[in-house]
Design a protein around this motif. Structure first.
Motif, PDB file in Angstrom:
ATOM      1  N   ARG A  64       0.749  -1.110  -0.033  1.00  0.00           N
ATOM      2  CA  ARG A  64       0.152  -0.117   0.028  1.00  0.00           C
ATOM      3  C   ARG A  64       0.791   1.210   0.111  1.00  0.00           C
ATOM      4  NH1 ARG A  64      -2.429  -0.603   6.076  1.00  0.00           N
ATOM      5  NH2 ARG A  64      -2.226  -2.936   5.401  1.00  0.00           N
ATOM      6  N   ALA A  65       0.166   2.305  -0.410  1.00  0.00           N
ATOM      7  CA  ALA A  65       1.076   3.668  -0.618  1.00  0.00           C
ATOM      8  C   ALA A  65       0.432   4.729   0.198  1.00  0.00           C
ATOM      9  CB  ALA A  65       1.143   3.995  -2.032  1.00  0.00           C
ATOM     10  N   ILE A  66       1.536   5.412   0.882  1.00  0.00           N
ATOM     11  CA  ILE A  66       0.978   6.670   1.680  1.00  0.00           C
ATOM     12  C   ILE A  66       1.676   7.941   1.107  1.00  0.00           C
ATOM     13  CG2 ILE A  66       1.019   7.715   4.029  1.00  0.00           C
ATOM     14  CD1 ILE A  66      -0.727   5.595   4.028  1.00  0.00           C
ATOM     15  N   ASP A  67       1.047   8.910   0.868  1.00  0.00           N
ATOM     16  CA  ASP A  67       1.497  10.159   0.451  1.00  0.00           C
ATOM     17  C   ASP A  67       1.794  11.215   1.841  1.00  0.00           C
ATOM     18  OD1 ASP A  67       1.093  10.065  -2.431  1.00  0.00           O
ATOM     19  OD2 ASP A  67      -1.117  10.522  -2.052  1.00  0.00           O
ATOM     20  N   ILE A  68       3.113  11.535   1.761  1.00  0.00           N
ATOM     21  CA  ILE A  68       3.445  12.320   2.797  1.00  0.00           C
ATOM     22  C   ILE A  68       3.413  13.819   2.443  1.00  0.00           C
ATOM     23  CG2 ILE A  68       5.442  12.945   4.426  1.00  0.00           C
ATOM     24  CD1 ILE A  68       6.808  10.481   3.772  1.00  0.00           C
ATOM     25  N   PRO A  69       2.276  14.632   2.814  1.00  0.00           N
ATOM     26  CA  PRO A  69       1.835  15.914   2.308  1.00  0.00           C
ATOM     27  C   PRO A  69       3.116  17.003   2.366  1.00  0.00           C
ATOM     28  CG  PRO A  69       0.166  15.006   3.578  1.00  0.00           C
ATOM     29  CD  PRO A  69       1.410  14.146   3.760  1.00  0.00           C
ATOM     30  N   GLY A  70       3.135  17.721   1.228  1.00  0.00           N
ATOM     31  CA  GLY A  70       4.088  18.907   1.158  1.00  0.00           C
ATOM     32  C   GLY A  70       5.500  18.728   1.532  1.00  0.00           C
ATOM     33  N   ARG A  71       6.154  17.296   1.369  1.00  0.00           N
ATOM     34  CA  ARG A  71       7.453  17.056   1.896  1.00  0.00           C
ATOM     35  C   ARG A  71       8.280  16.500   0.417  1.00  0.00           C
ATOM     36  NH1 ARG A  71       8.522  19.520   6.494  1.00  0.00           N
ATOM     37  NH2 ARG A  71       7.524  18.767   8.212  1.00  0.00           N
TER      38      ARG A  71
END
Length: 261
Positions: free
Chosen positions: A229-236
């Motif tokens: 599964r994938a997770i976005d790390i916002p604004g980094r």
């Protein structure tokens, strides 16, 4: 930053003295950390708070200084840095510590190394976390020759390539052996095929910053794997995502879901 920096130890493998720390809770489930290019166990995992976070979660925390980095031996020959070879350093550390199976977290180059470790020794890995590397693991992450050139330039002042300047400044800040790093970057860019990814059956979490211009899409990579599964790390971006609280929470949630089996 961790208030009590961990004690580093050395072990021998492949003619090199390799540095690592073994901290946290001795009886906890082991998690092994593999840092990124031009970084180190301290810079990648202690300073951004990973050791502290995983300690609080009751884990035994092990991190290696990859060859060419930190306090480990630094060969200057490019052939020494094939990711298959670097993966065997990690396997040798598990053997040295009599650890049969561990959860493994790799960031950027460390994610690539852990992919080759998982392909060669799938029985040694309970789960994978890849940070800072998405579909670039399969398709490549751009032209890195200017980074090698930047590392070998007489000074940062003469480097004009933007990504080259970023890594040269980082290497200078960490007091790295720039010849070893240039050798590493020239031979570590081996890609993983889609067929190889399909063989990786262990649960995998892929986390990439939304402004990371190196890693490639984590979602496209996760789609190629049986249990990812994938997770976005916002604004980094690539440099800042590693210590982000979203990344840490996603990993802790992932481990809680895996349970104690």
């Amino acid at each position: 930053m961790h208030l009590n920096p961990p004690a580093f130890q050395q072990f021998q493998h492949d003619g090199l003295s390799l540095s690592y720390f073994d901290a946290g809770h001795a009886a906890g489930k082991p998690v092994l950390l593999i840092h990124g290019f031009a970084s180190s166990a301290m810079v990648n995992w202690v300073h951004p708070g990973w050791l502290q976070t995983l300690e609080k979660a009751g884990r035994r925390v092990i991190a290696i200084d990859n060859r060419g980095h930190g306090r480990s031996g630094k060969p200057h020959e490019a052939k020494a840095y094939n990711p298959n070879i670097m993966a065997e350093d990690v396997r040798a550390l598990l053997d040295h510590l009599d650890i049969e199976t561990a959860d493994v977290i790799g960031y950027s180059m460390g994610a690539r190394i852990s992919a080759f470790l998982a392909l060669a020794h799938p029985n040694r890995i309970r789960s994978l976390v890849w940070g800072g590397l998405g579909i670039g693991l399969v398709r490549g992450v751009g032209d890195w020759d200017p980074i090698a050139e930047a590392l070998l330039a007489p000074s940062l002042d003469v480097v004009t390539h933007e990504r080259g300047r970023m890594f040269r400044a980082f290497a200078d800040k960490t007091g790295s052996d720039r010849i070893a790093l240039a050798a590493c970057i020239s031979s570590n860019r081996v890609l993983v095929t889609e067929a190889e990814l399909a063989r990786l059956m262990m649960p995998t979490l892929i986390c990439v910053g939304t402004t990371d211009d190196i890693a490639g899409s984590p979602h496209e990579l996760a789609d190629l794997m049986p249990d990812a599964r994938a997770i976005d790390i916002p604004g980094r971006d690539h440099m800042l995502a590693v210590g982000d609280r979203v990344f840490k929470k996603a990993v802790l949630d992932f481990y809680e879901e895996l349970g104690e089996d």
